[in-house]
Enzyme design. Structure first.
Site, PDB file in Angstrom:
ATOM      1  CB  CYS A 156      39.178 -17.250 -21.362  1.00  0.00           C
ATOM      2  SG  CYS A 156      39.342 -18.257 -19.890  1.00  0.00           S
ATOM      3  CB  SER A 157      37.120 -14.170 -25.241  1.00  0.00           C
ATOM      4  OG  SER A 157      37.351 -15.481 -25.663  1.00  0.00           O
TER       5      SER A 157
END
Ligand code: COA
Length: 374
Positions: A156-157
């Site tokens: 997600c990053s």
């Protein structure tokens, strides 16, 4: 040293949506079918029956109302319960490249630039549809960009880590500009047969053009500073990988080959990590919470974002200060904070400060402090 700037962003949104009502109806039909097929085992106490999902739970626990997907027919078919995507020939553009291409063209158009102005493509996403060649190199080829390209994955990053990599290269002068693209077909790794998580994800692609500020032709966001951090955790995990067939039961239909999470623990552990990360990043840059005009957060869960917004600003954010898009898109992994930024940043005035922050598996957290330049 050069000043890196975000000069354009773009979002590709799939044409198909699944509402919570459609999702729950399909899941409940699957649960009823599975329970009927296993009636004996359930009666003998050898298997737990599958419980129904509920629209009320999904909205209350996550804030999600619908999600966009690349294929809803398979996901909503109780006999299938995953997307059905055509196998493309090796001489055709791959599906992830095609999604990224659409977003990249929009980012270039917003910046008033063409492929000739770009030196680098970074494909930063949670999953790549093949091992190699890199998706980024295919996207580079489809756009006709010279220079180089590479893939990276920080779940997600990925987008903020990609922006940091691009910004550092622009700052040092090794490149003039980079496209960071985030194609996410989260429907491919979501376990649609598990009610604990079947509502979480959606599909999308985003693109961000990072250039030297001196090359900007219109309004832009100067990248004041970036900060990334990671800390290992098994609480969000997917065991699918290239060694799968080497394991005795590796190619079986195993639960751990799709997204798994311990949602409660993620909540408890990631919230303090993210709040502290943002506070320390702001302090290091001399940015106080009264200076910050907007927060573009990772889009996983409304309660999480409400909590982080309140911690960072020291008060409940006013409408528009911390825009959410998760009600329409669900969690789109790396792309979420960039969708929020792309849709809700035009109205800021020259000099306004804002912060993009993404967080998730790893654990990982990345933040980008921006200043609007008219
Ligand atoms: N429909 C109805 N009930 C459901 C359900 C569904 N679809 N899914 C779970 N439930 C039930 C659970 O079984 C549980 O029942 P129990 O109390 O009898 O055990 C109850 O609802 C509460 O479940 P829980 O998992 O504790 O809910 P939650 O409030 O923690 O919300 C998440 C779940 C996943 C939304 C939440 O934990 C979350 O957002 N965590 C962080 C997720 C995240 O950011 N992940 C990053 C991904 S990259």
């Amino acid at each position: 040293m050069f000043t890196p700037a975000i000069t354009g962003t773009g979002v590709f949104t799939p044409s198909q949506t699944i509402t919570n009502a459609e999702l729950v109806a399909a899941f409940n039909a699957y649960a009823d079918k599975t329970n009927a097929e296993n009636a004996k085992a359930i009666a003998a106490g050898k298997m737990e029956p599958l419980a129904h999902s509920s629209e009320e739970f999904i909205l209350k626990a996550s804030g999600i109302e619908q999600r966009y997907v690349m294929d809803k027919s398979g996901v909503l078919d109780p006999e299938v319960m995953h997307p059905l995507l055509r196998q493309r020939g090796d001489d055709e553009p791959s599906i992830m490249a095609e999604m990224a291409l659409d977003a990249a063209k929009k980012a270039l158009a917003q910046a008033g630039k063409t492929a000739a102005d770009v030196d680098t493509v970074i494909c930063a996403a949670s999953n790549m549809e093949r091992a190699y060649p890199a998706l980024a190199i295919e996207i580079q080829d489809l756009l006709g960009i010279k220079g180089f390209a590479f893939d990276m994955n920080v779940a997600c990053s990925s987008a903020t880590f990609g922006i940091q990599a691009a910004a550092d290269m622009v700052r040092s002068g090794s490149i003039r500009s980079a496209l960071v693209v985030n194609p996410e077909i989260c429907s491919g790794h979501l376990e649609w047969r598990d009610r604990d998580c079947h509502f979480i994800f959606g599909d999308v692609a985003t693109a961000t053009l990072i250039e030297r500020s001196e090359d900007a032709t219109g309004a832009y966001f100067e990248i004041l500073s970036t900060r990334c951090a990671t800390s290992f955790s098994n609480n969000i995990r997917n065991n699918n990988g290239y060694l799968r067939r080497s394991r005795p039961d590796g190619v079986e239909d195993r639960r751990d080959m799709q997204f798994m999470q311990n949602g409660r623990k993620v909540f408890k552990e990631v919230l303090p990590m993210v709040s502290q990360h943002i506070a320390e990043h702001m302090e290091a840059e001399g940015v106080s919470n009264t200076d910050l005009k907007r927060l573009w957060l990772h889009q996983a869960n409304k309660t999480m974002n409400d909590f982080i917004g309140k911690k960072v600003l020291g008060r409940t954010p006013e409408a528009g200060e911390q825009p959410n898009i998760l009600q329409d898109y669900a969690n789109t992994s790396s792309a979420g904070s960039i969708i929020a930024f792309s849709k809700y940043s035009d109205d800021l005035s020259a000099g306004d400060l804002g912060l993009i922050c993404s967080f998730g598996a790893g654990y990982s957290v990345g933040s980008v402090i921006l200043r609007r330049v008219a």
